[in-house]
Motif scaffolding. Structure first.
Motif, PDB file in Angstrom:
ATOM      1  N   GLU A  16       0.840  -1.182   0.000  1.00 33.32           N
ATOM      2  CA  GLU A  16       0.000   0.000   0.000  1.00 33.32           C
ATOM      3  C   GLU A  16       0.882   1.241   0.000  1.00 33.32           C
ATOM      4  N   ASP A  17       0.598   2.169  -0.898  1.00 31.18           N
ATOM      5  CA  ASP A  17       1.316   3.442  -0.960  1.00 31.18           C
ATOM      6  C   ASP A  17       2.836   3.272  -0.971  1.00 31.18           C
ATOM      7  N   ARG A  18       3.338   2.431  -1.881  1.00 29.03           N
ATOM      8  CA  ARG A  18       4.781   2.234  -2.078  1.00 29.03           C
ATOM      9  C   ARG A  18       5.482   1.632  -0.862  1.00 29.03           C
ATOM     10  N   THR A  19       4.711   0.994  -0.010  1.00 26.27           N
ATOM     11  CA  THR A  19       5.256   0.282   1.141  1.00 26.27           C
ATOM     12  C   THR A  19       4.756  -1.156   1.088  1.00 26.27           C
ATOM     13  N   THR A  20       5.669  -2.092   1.223  1.00 30.27           N
ATOM     14  CA  THR A  20       5.310  -3.510   1.252  1.00 30.27           C
ATOM     15  C   THR A  20       5.626  -4.055   2.631  1.00 30.27           C
ATOM     16  N   LYS A  21       4.645  -4.731   3.209  1.00 24.86           N
ATOM     17  CA  LYS A  21       4.821  -5.373   4.511  1.00 24.86           C
ATOM     18  C   LYS A  21       4.698  -6.878   4.320  1.00 24.86           C
ATOM     19  N   ALA A  22       5.519  -7.603   5.056  1.00 24.83           N
ATOM     20  CA  ALA A  22       5.474  -9.063   5.002  1.00 24.83           C
ATOM     21  C   ALA A  22       5.306  -9.604   6.412  1.00 24.83           C
ATOM     22  N   ARG A  23       4.550 -10.672   6.491  1.00 21.01           N
ATOM     23  CA  ARG A  23       4.396 -11.403   7.753  1.00 21.01           C
ATOM     24  C   ARG A  23       4.606 -12.869   7.425  1.00 21.01           C
ATOM     25  N   VAL A  24       5.511 -13.509   8.150  1.00 22.76           N
ATOM     26  CA  VAL A  24       5.765 -14.932   7.956  1.00 22.76           C
ATOM     27  C   VAL A  24       5.405 -15.629   9.266  1.00 22.76           C
ATOM     28  N   VAL A  25       4.604 -16.689   9.141  1.00 19.17           N
ATOM     29  CA  VAL A  25       4.137 -17.424  10.312  1.00 19.17           C
ATOM     30  C   VAL A  25       4.672 -18.849  10.233  1.00 19.17           C
ATOM     31  N   LEU A  26       5.382 -19.254  11.271  1.00 23.07           N
ATOM     32  CA  LEU A  26       5.915 -20.611  11.371  1.00 23.07           C
ATOM     33  C   LEU A  26       5.113 -21.365  12.414  1.00 23.07           C
ATOM     34  N   THR A  28       5.137 -24.972  14.203  1.00 28.72           N
ATOM     35  CA  THR A  28       5.894 -26.209  14.382  1.00 28.72           C
ATOM     36  C   THR A  28       5.013 -27.358  14.869  1.00 28.72           C
ATOM     37  N   GLY A  29       3.757 -27.060  15.135  1.00 34.30           N
ATOM     38  CA  GLY A  29       2.879 -28.065  15.715  1.00 34.30           C
ATOM     39  C   GLY A  29       2.759 -27.878  17.214  1.00 34.30           C
ATOM     40  N   THR A  30       3.792 -27.305  17.830  1.00 32.59           N
ATOM     41  CA  THR A  30       3.753 -27.015  19.267  1.00 32.59           C
ATOM     42  C   THR A  30       3.966 -25.536  19.558  1.00 32.59           C
ATOM     43  N   THR A  31       4.521 -24.814  18.595  1.00 39.73           N
ATOM     44  CA  THR A  31       4.830 -23.394  18.763  1.00 39.73           C
ATOM     45  C   THR A  31       4.512 -22.651  17.476  1.00 39.73           C
ATOM     46  N   VAL A  32       4.057 -21.413  17.626  1.00 40.95           N
ATOM     47  CA  VAL A  32       3.842 -20.540  16.467  1.00 40.95           C
ATOM     48  C   VAL A  32       4.688 -19.290  16.672  1.00 40.95           C
ATOM     49  N   LEU A  33       5.525 -18.978  15.682  1.00 41.35           N
ATOM     50  CA  LEU A  33       6.342 -17.766  15.699  1.00 41.35           C
ATOM     51  C   LEU A  33       5.970 -16.923  14.485  1.00 41.35           C
ATOM     52  N   THR A  34       6.037 -15.603  14.640  1.00 45.64           N
ATOM     53  CA  THR A  34       5.693 -14.693  13.556  1.00 45.64           C
ATOM     54  C   THR A  34       6.816 -13.688  13.343  1.00 45.64           C
ATOM     55  N   GLY A  35       7.286 -13.582  12.099  1.00 43.68           N
ATOM     56  CA  GLY A  35       8.302 -12.602  11.742  1.00 43.68           C
ATOM     57  C   GLY A  35       7.688 -11.504  10.890  1.00 43.68           C
ATOM     58  N   HIS A  36       8.252 -10.301  10.986  1.00 42.39           N
ATOM     59  CA  HIS A  36       7.720  -9.151  10.249  1.00 42.39           C
ATOM     60  C   HIS A  36       8.837  -8.463   9.483  1.00 42.39           C
ATOM     61  N   GLY A  37       8.489  -7.897   8.329  1.00 35.54           N
ATOM     62  CA  GLY A  37       9.435  -7.128   7.531  1.00 35.54           C
ATOM     63  C   GLY A  37       8.714  -6.059   6.743  1.00 35.54           C
ATOM     64  N   VAL A  38       9.413  -4.960   6.485  1.00 34.67           N
ATOM     65  CA  VAL A  38       8.837  -3.828   5.750  1.00 34.67           C
ATOM     66  C   VAL A  38       9.853  -3.326   4.732  1.00 34.67           C
ATOM     67  N   ASP A  53       8.476  -6.939  -2.510  1.00 34.46           N
ATOM     68  CA  ASP A  53       8.137  -8.278  -2.007  1.00 34.46           C
ATOM     69  C   ASP A  53       9.388  -8.983  -1.489  1.00 34.46           C
ATOM     70  N   GLU A  54      10.450  -8.939  -2.301  1.00 36.32           N
ATOM     71  CA  GLU A  54      11.687  -9.628  -1.930  1.00 36.32           C
ATOM     72  C   GLU A  54      12.309  -9.032  -0.665  1.00 36.32           C
ATOM     73  N   LEU A  55      12.360  -7.713  -0.616  1.00 34.26           N
ATOM     74  CA  LEU A  55      12.966  -7.073   0.559  1.00 34.26           C
ATOM     75  C   LEU A  55      12.153  -7.326   1.828  1.00 34.26           C
ATOM     76  N   SER A  56      10.847  -7.114   1.757  1.00 36.15           N
ATOM     77  CA  SER A  56      10.036  -7.290   2.967  1.00 36.15           C
ATOM     78  C   SER A  56       9.992  -8.757   3.390  1.00 36.15           C
ATOM     79  N   ALA A  57       9.904  -9.677   2.438  1.00 33.98           N
ATOM     80  CA  ALA A  57       9.893 -11.109   2.766  1.00 33.98           C
ATOM     81  C   ALA A  57      11.230 -11.520   3.369  1.00 33.98           C
ATOM     82  N   GLY A  58      12.330 -11.051   2.781  1.00 35.69           N
ATOM     83  CA  GLY A  58      13.646 -11.367   3.329  1.00 35.69           C
ATOM     84  C   GLY A  58      13.801 -10.853   4.747  1.00 35.69           C
ATOM     85  N   ARG A  59      13.316  -9.645   5.005  1.00 41.72           N
ATOM     86  CA  ARG A  59      13.401  -9.077   6.353  1.00 41.72           C
ATOM     87  C   ARG A  59      12.524  -9.837   7.336  1.00 41.72           C
TER      88      ARG A  59
END
Length: 93
Positions: A16-26, A28-38, A53-59
């Motif tokens: 949105e508005d030349r800003t890309t945000k990424a959220r990755v959710v892991l 494991t079956g017993t734990t959920v971790l969430t990473g963020h990148g912009v 996409d590449e930069l925010s996903a990598g971050r």
């Protein structure tokens, strides 16, 4: 010992508005971790969504990796401080 595990990862991208945000959710079956990148597109640069996409996903993945390393460090420390074998208690002063 042979062991197989499956961890599920979902990667979400929002632009949105030349800003890309990424959220990755892991999950494991017993734990959920969430990473963020912009990623922000400089107004002087051409808007290329794939780069955002590449930069925010990598971050986001880097953030998730940092969390995993922190969790592993804590787990290793817990194992080191807990006597789990008879020989460990026998060697204690």
């Amino acid at each position: 010992m042979t062991r197989t595990a499956e961890w599920k990862i979902r990667l979400y991208l929002f632009e949105e508005d030349r800003t890309t945000k990424a959220r990755v959710v892991l999950d494991t079956g017993t734990t959920v971790l969430t990473g963020h990148g912009v990623a922000h597109c400089d107004p002087a640069d051409e808007d290329v969504p794939e780069i955002g996409d590449e930069l925010s996903a990598g971050r986001a993945l880097h953030d998730l990796g940092r969390q995993l390393m922190t969790a592993a460090d804590g787990d290793m420390e817990a194992v080191r401080t807990t006597p789990s074998t008879p020989s460990a208690t026998r060697d204690a002063p």
